[in-house]
Design a protein around this motif. Structure first.
Motif, PDB file in Angstrom:
ATOM      1  N   ILE A 198       0.836  -1.204   0.000  1.00  0.00           N
ATOM      2  CA  ILE A 198       0.000   0.000   0.000  1.00  0.00           C
ATOM      3  C   ILE A 198       0.869   1.252   0.000  1.00  0.00           C
ATOM      4  O   ILE A 198       0.695   2.162  -0.829  1.00  0.00           O
ATOM      5  N   MET A 199       1.829   1.296   0.914  1.00  0.00           N
ATOM      6  CA  MET A 199       2.665   2.484   1.045  1.00  0.00           C
ATOM      7  C   MET A 199       3.550   2.684  -0.185  1.00  0.00           C
ATOM      8  O   MET A 199       3.738   3.805  -0.663  1.00  0.00           O
ATOM      9  N   LEU A 200       4.097   1.595  -0.738  1.00  0.00           N
ATOM     10  CA  LEU A 200       4.941   1.705  -1.924  1.00  0.00           C
ATOM     11  C   LEU A 200       4.138   2.152  -3.138  1.00  0.00           C
ATOM     12  O   LEU A 200       4.595   3.000  -3.923  1.00  0.00           O
ATOM     13  N   THR A 201       2.934   1.597  -3.295  1.00  0.00           N
ATOM     14  CA  THR A 201       2.089   1.973  -4.430  1.00  0.00           C
ATOM     15  C   THR A 201       1.728   3.449  -4.377  1.00  0.00           C
ATOM     16  O   THR A 201       1.790   4.157  -5.399  1.00  0.00           O
ATOM     17  N   LEU A 202       1.353   3.930  -3.205  1.00  0.00           N
ATOM     18  CA  LEU A 202       0.993   5.347  -3.071  1.00  0.00           C
ATOM     19  C   LEU A 202       2.197   6.247  -3.334  1.00  0.00           C
ATOM     20  O   LEU A 202       2.069   7.301  -3.975  1.00  0.00           O
ATOM     21  N   ALA A 203       3.386   5.832  -2.857  1.00  0.00           N
ATOM     22  CA  ALA A 203       4.586   6.637  -3.072  1.00  0.00           C
ATOM     23  C   ALA A 203       4.941   6.707  -4.552  1.00  0.00           C
ATOM     24  O   ALA A 203       5.244   7.792  -5.084  1.00  0.00           O
ATOM     25  N   VAL A 204       4.905   5.567  -5.254  1.00  0.00           N
ATOM     26  CA  VAL A 204       5.224   5.549  -6.686  1.00  0.00           C
ATOM     27  C   VAL A 204       4.201   6.356  -7.468  1.00  0.00           C
ATOM     28  O   VAL A 204       4.549   7.103  -8.396  1.00  0.00           O
ATOM     29  N   TYR A 205       2.934   6.227  -7.084  1.00  0.00           N
ATOM     30  CA  TYR A 205       1.894   6.975  -7.788  1.00  0.00           C
ATOM     31  C   TYR A 205       2.090   8.486  -7.629  1.00  0.00           C
ATOM     32  O   TYR A 205       2.016   9.240  -8.606  1.00  0.00           O
ATOM     33  N   ASP A 206       2.329   8.941  -6.392  1.00  0.00           N
ATOM     34  CA  ASP A 206       2.457  10.376  -6.134  1.00  0.00           C
ATOM     35  C   ASP A 206       3.749  10.958  -6.694  1.00  0.00           C
ATOM     36  O   ASP A 206       3.756  12.075  -7.220  1.00  0.00           O
ATOM     37  N   ARG A 207       4.847  10.212  -6.565  1.00  0.00           N
ATOM     38  CA  ARG A 207       6.167  10.761  -6.907  1.00  0.00           C
ATOM     39  C   ARG A 207       6.596  10.477  -8.341  1.00  0.00           C
ATOM     40  O   ARG A 207       7.468  11.169  -8.863  1.00  0.00           O
ATOM     41  N   VAL A 208       6.032   9.444  -8.967  1.00  0.00           N
ATOM     42  CA  VAL A 208       6.458   9.070 -10.317  1.00  0.00           C
ATOM     43  C   VAL A 208       5.331   9.239 -11.328  1.00  0.00           C
ATOM     44  O   VAL A 208       5.478   9.950 -12.331  1.00  0.00           O
ATOM     45  N   PHE A 209       4.200   8.569 -11.071  1.00  0.00           N
ATOM     46  CA  PHE A 209       3.136   8.542 -12.077  1.00  0.00           C
ATOM     47  C   PHE A 209       2.496   9.918 -12.287  1.00  0.00           C
ATOM     48  O   PHE A 209       2.306  10.339 -13.435  1.00  0.00           O
ATOM     49  N   VAL A 210       2.149  10.600 -11.197  1.00  0.00           N
ATOM     50  CA  VAL A 210       1.475  11.902 -11.332  1.00  0.00           C
ATOM     51  C   VAL A 210       2.362  12.933 -12.044  1.00  0.00           C
ATOM     52  O   VAL A 210       1.910  13.605 -12.980  1.00  0.00           O
ATOM     53  N   PRO A 211       3.653  13.102 -11.647  1.00  0.00           N
ATOM     54  CA  PRO A 211       4.507  14.032 -12.398  1.00  0.00           C
ATOM     55  C   PRO A 211       4.663  13.645 -13.869  1.00  0.00           C
ATOM     56  O   PRO A 211       4.715  14.516 -14.747  1.00  0.00           O
ATOM     57  N   LEU A 212       4.725  12.333 -14.159  1.00  0.00           N
ATOM     58  CA  LEU A 212       4.830  11.878 -15.545  1.00  0.00           C
ATOM     59  C   LEU A 212       3.581  12.245 -16.326  1.00  0.00           C
ATOM     60  O   LEU A 212       3.645  12.658 -17.489  1.00  0.00           O
ATOM     61  N   CYS A 213       2.424  12.083 -15.683  1.00  0.00           N
ATOM     62  CA  CYS A 213       1.149  12.455 -16.318  1.00  0.00           C
ATOM     63  C   CYS A 213       1.124  13.945 -16.656  1.00  0.00           C
ATOM     64  O   CYS A 213       0.670  14.343 -17.721  1.00  0.00           O
ATOM     65  N   ARG A 214       1.578  14.764 -15.710  1.00  0.00           N
ATOM     66  CA  ARG A 214       1.561  16.208 -15.923  1.00  0.00           C
ATOM     67  C   ARG A 214       2.473  16.628 -17.060  1.00  0.00           C
ATOM     68  O   ARG A 214       2.164  17.566 -17.807  1.00  0.00           O
ATOM     69  N   SER A 215       3.602  15.940 -17.209  1.00  0.00           N
ATOM     70  CA  SER A 215       4.538  16.317 -18.270  1.00  0.00           C
ATOM     71  C   SER A 215       4.085  15.836 -19.644  1.00  0.00           C
ATOM     72  O   SER A 215       4.335  16.494 -20.656  1.00  0.00           O
ATOM     73  N   LEU A 216       3.407  14.677 -19.691  1.00  0.00           N
ATOM     74  CA  LEU A 216       2.972  14.133 -20.975  1.00  0.00           C
ATOM     75  C   LEU A 216       1.601  14.644 -21.392  1.00  0.00           C
ATOM     76  O   LEU A 216       1.351  14.855 -22.577  1.00  0.00           O
ATOM     77  N   MET A 217       0.692  14.817 -20.403  1.00  0.00           N
ATOM     78  CA  MET A 217      -0.671  15.279 -20.692  1.00  0.00           C
ATOM     79  C   MET A 217      -1.001  16.415 -19.735  1.00  0.00           C
ATOM     80  O   MET A 217      -1.286  16.176 -18.566  1.00  0.00           O
ATOM     81  N   THR A 218      -0.931  17.617 -20.226  1.00  0.00           N
ATOM     82  CA  THR A 218      -1.124  18.794 -19.362  1.00  0.00           C
ATOM     83  C   THR A 218      -2.519  18.842 -18.764  1.00  0.00           C
ATOM     84  O   THR A 218      -2.728  19.449 -17.718  1.00  0.00           O
ATOM     85  N   SER A 219      -3.476  18.212 -19.428  1.00  0.00           N
ATOM     86  CA  SER A 219      -4.854  18.261 -18.926  1.00  0.00           C
ATOM     87  C   SER A 219      -5.126  17.211 -17.857  1.00  0.00           C
ATOM     88  O   SER A 219      -6.178  17.217 -17.235  1.00  0.00           O
TER      89      SER A 219
END
Length: 589
Positions: free
Chosen positions: A398-419
């Protein structure tokens, strides 16, 4: 001139003081709360200790209870699993009771204090009951004379009283702690609003920390020192947390209750049922509304049978008020906005129903999966891992998934898809459901291999020659699924519920956990009654078949969820403003 300056200074001082007051909160004396002396991080932090101790007690008891029931109370495997799931299901179901009492009568502060004490008393009694020899059957095993004697009705009755006192305490305080913490911040102040967002992160961290301590330290104390010591530590920690919480009485901000949302929903349903034979007006403007324009919720045509609650019927809708004047009876006439709030809740229910089965799968992680671990080789060097401590992989996922999502996936989403700012709440729920299916498939495959080893091993061995780490995939997959589905559900229910029903929406979310545990109990009883899959001991069962059954049911549930999710993403206008062609209001509802 001097008099004028003094007057101006007085006016400026009053304005400054007024700007430092919180509009919708009071202090312990009942006066409007002052930001400089109430609320903020100090006050919110005092409530977090209660949540940490609640998680420590509840999870510390739940994850290792099945081993106590089978090993000490000598209950059959399926019966022990049902005791655990019924206990957890009741804990979450009672969150609705706690929310109702907090909203209608006690307020959040008193609700937390009272029910935290109830939980401490229940945990203390449980510590005593596990220590008194007369409250458990005589031990049995390879060195004991005679067959194993199952716990008597009196012994189980005492255990149930302790467990359900703890469940009552958990349910009563759990629905109020997060809300009371957010009450310490003013949403109208930009700085305090930002701090409120950080509070939710800290709140979830304390939940995870309490669970982590429960499945590691507390479980070790239970297995190697004594259960009574472990439960006594929980009771003592909760009493200390209550003392810390009460010490902040002068510091807290208190929100005035606006009434129970459950009562408001019942009022709409009763008023609509009473007027089921009354003809509805052709336009929504003819319906009753008592809120100012800025606070109104626009009318929608969906669920038109509920609109009858806002149809005006003259003097029949009135009652005599405290001032002797006629006023609308809320059980006979409700405003359009109140009706629309109930419609908003009704739109949540399809997604609510299709997330229950995930928590049934979650229940297997703290019941049958722990039983599996007790039969396997748990040695790591010279140390034997407690069976219930395998759930540390669950918490870690749980803790690892949330950390990867917040620190890796969300910033990647913002850089690839601004919306895009990441996954939507419905996408998170869908991913959680998929991971739970894969987790059950992994659990079924692992269990088949474990049973194969058990069939070829000599009887009487304490553990099978198969590593307990074979269970890791199912814990990791379901744990990662919980990280997605928990955050997705909470976001979905809070953002799509009426503003005045946020507390109830949280309780509605927690009922999915409750019903998931109860569904697990029902499925176990049904499968045990109709098949031979679940025997008295786990080595003489076909638990892999039960896991496959859950996987198949979850696939069907996933299809239903996708349909409900697509319906939930439709704009309100396309759901609501369709022409009424040859259908009565009752038929559409």
């Amino acid at each position: 001139m001097d008099g004028k300056k003094v007057q101006e200074r007085g006016a400026w001082g009053a304005a400054a003081a007024g700007g430092n007051l919180v509009q919708d909160a009071v202090d312990y004396r009942g006066c409007r709360a002052d930001k400089s002396s109430t609320g903020g991080w100090v006050a919110a932090a005092l409530a977090l200790g209660i949540e940490l101790c609640e998680r420590l007690s509840t999870m510390g008891i739940a994850v290792n209870l099945v081993t106590y029931l089978t090993g000490t109370m000598h209950l059959p495997s399926a019966a022990a699993a049902n005791v655990v799931t019924d206990f957890m299901g009741t804990s979450f179901l009672l969150c609705l009771l706690g929310g109702f009492l907090a909203d209608s009568f006690l307020g959040r502060y008193l609700t937390i204090a009272i029910f935290a004490l109830v939980q401490a008393i229940g945990t203390g009694l449980l510590a005593v009951s596990t220590e008194v020899r007369q409250l458990r059957p005589p031990p049995c095993g390879p060195g004991a004379a005679g067959p194993c004697e199952q716990a008597t009705g009196l012994q189980m009755g005492v255990l149930y009283v302790c467990l359900y006192l703890i469940a009552l305490g958990t349910g009563g305080l759990k629905s109020s702690v997060s809300g009371f913490g957010t009450d310490q911040f003013d949403e109208r102040d930009a700085r305090e609003r930002a701090a409120m967002g950080l509070f939710f992160n800290r709140f979830f961290f304390f939940i995870s920390l309490g669970t982590l301590l429960a499945v590691t330290v507390l479980v070790y104390v239970q297995d190697h020192i004594g259960r009574s010591w472990a439960y006594g530590i929980c009771a003592g920690a909760m009493l200390v947390a209550i003392g810390v919480f009460l010490s902040g009485t002068r510091r807290y901000r208190y929100k005035r209750s606006s009434g129970s949302p459950i009562v408001h929903i019942l009022q709409v349903l009763v008023a609509a049922a009473r007027k089921r034979k009354i003809k509805q007006p052709l336009t929504a403007s003819a319906l009753y509304e008592d809120r100012p324009d800025h606070a109104r919720i626009p009318h929608t045509a969906q669920f038109p049978c509920l609109d009858r609650a806002a149809v005006m019927a003259g003097d029949d809708d009135n009652e005599v008020g405290s001032d002797g004047r006629p006023m609308p009876n809320p059980w006979k006439l409700c405003s359009v906005s109140r009706v629309e709030e109930v419609k908003m809740v009704a739109r949540l229910m399809p997604v609510w129903a299709t997330t229950i089965l995930f928590w049934t799968i979650y229940a297997q992680m703290i019941t049958f999966s722990v039983e599996q671990a007790t039969t396997m080789d748990r040695r790591m060097g010279g140390f034997e891992i407690p069976a219930a401590s395998l759930t540390v992989f669950f918490v870690g996922a749980i803790m690892l998934t949330l950390a990867v999502y917040d620190r890796v996936f969300v910033p990647l989403c913002r850089s690839l898809m601004t919306s895009r700012q990441g996954l939507t709440n419905l996408e998170k729920i869908g991913i959680g459901l998929v991971l739970s299916i894969v987790g059950m498939v992994a659990a079924a495959i692992c269990e088949k291999k474990r049973l194969g080893v058990a069939a070829t091993s000599a009887a009487g061995h304490e553990s099978l020659p198969i590593s307990v780490f074979m269970l890791t995939p199912q814990f990791l997959l379901v744990g990662a699924g919980e990280a997605f589905i928990y955050t997705g559900q909470l976001d979905f229910f809070i953002t799509r519920s009426p503003k005045g029903m946020k507390t109830m929406s949280t309780g509605l979310f927690l009922t999915t956990l409750s019903l998931g545990f109860f569904l697990s109990s029902a499925l176990v009883s049904l499968v045990k009654g109709c098949t031979r899959w679940l025997g008295d001991t786990i080595n003489h069962s076909r638990l892999d078949y039960f896991y496959w059954l859950l996987a198949v049911l979850s696939v069907v549930n996933l299809v239903a969820y996708l349909v409900c999710a697509m319906w939930a993403t439709l704009p309100a206008s396309s759901q609501a403003e369709q022409p009424q062609i040859a259908m009565t209001a009752d038929e559409k509802c």
